[in-house]
Design a protein around this motif. Structure first.
Motif, mmCIF file in Angstrom:
data_model
loop_
_atom_site.group_PDB
_atom_site.id
_atom_site.type_symbol
_atom_site.label_atom_id
_atom_site.label_comp_id
_atom_site.label_asym_id
_atom_site.label_seq_id
_atom_site.Cartn_x
_atom_site.Cartn_y
_atom_site.Cartn_z
ATOM 1 N N VAL A 93 16.096 -56.239 -53.343
ATOM 2 C CA VAL A 93 16.516 -55.877 -52.358
ATOM 3 C C VAL A 93 17.569 -56.843 -51.823
ATOM 4 O O VAL A 93 18.858 -56.563 -51.431
ATOM 5 N N SER A 94 17.263 -58.240 -52.347
ATOM 6 C CA SER A 94 18.289 -59.236 -52.137
ATOM 7 C C SER A 94 19.613 -59.095 -52.571
ATOM 8 O O SER A 94 20.537 -59.289 -52.004
ATOM 9 N N ARG A 95 19.546 -58.544 -53.864
ATOM 10 C CA ARG A 95 20.807 -58.423 -54.727
ATOM 11 C C ARG A 95 21.497 -57.101 -54.272
ATOM 12 O O ARG A 95 22.718 -57.022 -54.170
ATOM 13 N N LYS A 96 20.900 -56.203 -53.660
ATOM 14 C CA LYS A 96 21.391 -54.977 -53.150
ATOM 15 C C LYS A 96 22.042 -55.383 -51.895
ATOM 16 O O LYS A 96 23.261 -54.733 -51.466
ATOM 17 N N GLN A 97 21.390 -56.295 -50.990
ATOM 18 C CA GLN A 97 21.806 -56.681 -49.744
ATOM 19 C C GLN A 97 23.082 -57.623 -49.980
ATOM 20 O O GLN A 97 23.978 -57.613 -48.796
ATOM 21 N N ASN A 98 23.250 -58.330 -50.716
ATOM 22 C CA ASN A 98 24.070 -59.352 -50.838
ATOM 23 C C ASN A 98 25.473 -58.873 -51.739
ATOM 24 O O ASN A 98 26.339 -59.498 -52.200
ATOM 25 N N GLY A 99 25.336 -57.382 -52.100
ATOM 26 C CA GLY A 99 26.240 -57.104 -52.987
ATOM 27 C C GLY A 99 26.565 -57.071 -54.297
ATOM 28 O O GLY A 99 27.344 -56.721 -55.245
ATOM 29 N N LYS A 100 25.495 -57.939 -54.916
ATOM 30 C CA LYS A 100 25.567 -58.232 -56.341
ATOM 31 C C LYS A 100 24.863 -57.116 -57.032
ATOM 32 O O LYS A 100 25.074 -56.982 -58.351
ATOM 33 N N ALA A 101 24.356 -56.138 -56.427
ATOM 34 C CA ALA A 101 23.586 -54.833 -57.057
ATOM 35 C C ALA A 101 23.965 -53.809 -55.944
ATOM 36 O O ALA A 101 24.150 -54.045 -54.692
ATOM 37 N N VAL A 102 24.043 -52.314 -56.301
ATOM 38 C CA VAL A 102 24.235 -51.354 -55.477
ATOM 39 C C VAL A 102 23.123 -50.679 -55.137
ATOM 40 O O VAL A 102 22.101 -50.533 -56.001
ATOM 41 N N TRP A 103 22.980 -49.995 -53.894
ATOM 42 C CA TRP A 103 21.933 -49.036 -53.466
ATOM 43 C C TRP A 103 22.305 -47.893 -54.161
ATOM 44 O O TRP A 103 23.365 -47.224 -53.874
ATOM 45 N N SER A 104 21.391 -47.365 -55.066
ATOM 46 C CA SER A 104 21.482 -46.117 -55.885
ATOM 47 C C SER A 104 21.113 -44.966 -54.861
ATOM 48 O O SER A 104 20.713 -45.334 -53.884
ATOM 49 N N MET A 105 21.524 -43.766 -55.261
ATOM 50 C CA MET A 105 21.070 -42.628 -54.628
ATOM 51 C C MET A 105 19.491 -42.343 -54.401
ATOM 52 O O MET A 105 19.002 -42.058 -53.250
ATOM 53 N N GLY A 106 18.915 -42.701 -55.616
ATOM 54 C CA GLY A 106 17.485 -42.946 -55.510
ATOM 55 C C GLY A 106 16.656 -43.808 -54.317
ATOM 56 O O GLY A 106 16.016 -43.474 -53.833
ATOM 57 N N ASP A 107 17.574 -45.062 -54.419
ATOM 58 C CA ASP A 107 17.265 -46.012 -53.378
ATOM 59 C C ASP A 107 17.463 -45.627 -52.014
ATOM 60 O O ASP A 107 16.675 -45.804 -51.074
#
Length: 102
Positions: free
Chosen positions: A44-58
């Motif tokens: 969640v942290s990586r997705k929220q800080n832009g280091k990973a993306v929220w996928s369509m499944g997410d």
């Protein structure tokens, strides 16, 4: 960066802000959201800080977790929060609420 890249960046940033707004409205922190989505707090942290993306499944999981249809999640934070069921809202914004696991 081309127009497509800018649009993607803007959409991703809007989704991150929307997730943050939903978390606050429901009284959740990253740990509680992670539990509800069955992922780790670090993810969640990586997705929220832009280091990973929220996928369509997410995004589908976020939709189920918050009870907000996918199109409403993508319309921005104010719109998405307005679509929350009153029972999902914390008694006080930023307060605590039970996590619904999807």
């Amino acid at each position: 960066m081309g127009k497509l890249g800018n649009a993607a960046s803007t959409s991703e940033a809007t989704l991150r802000i929307t997730v943050a707004a939903l978390m606050k409205a429901c009284g959740e922190n990253q740990t509680k959201l992670a539990k509800g989505l069955r992922i780790t707090q670090g993810q969640v942290s990586r997705k929220q800080n832009g280091k990973a993306v929220w996928s369509m499944g997410d995004i589908d999981k976020l939709s189920a977790h918050y009870g907000v249809p996918v199109p409403d999640l993508l319309c921005g934070p104010s719109h998405a929060v307005s679509k929350l069921s009153p029972r999902r809202l914390a008694d006080m914004i930023g307060g605590s609420q039970e996590v619904i696991t999807v």
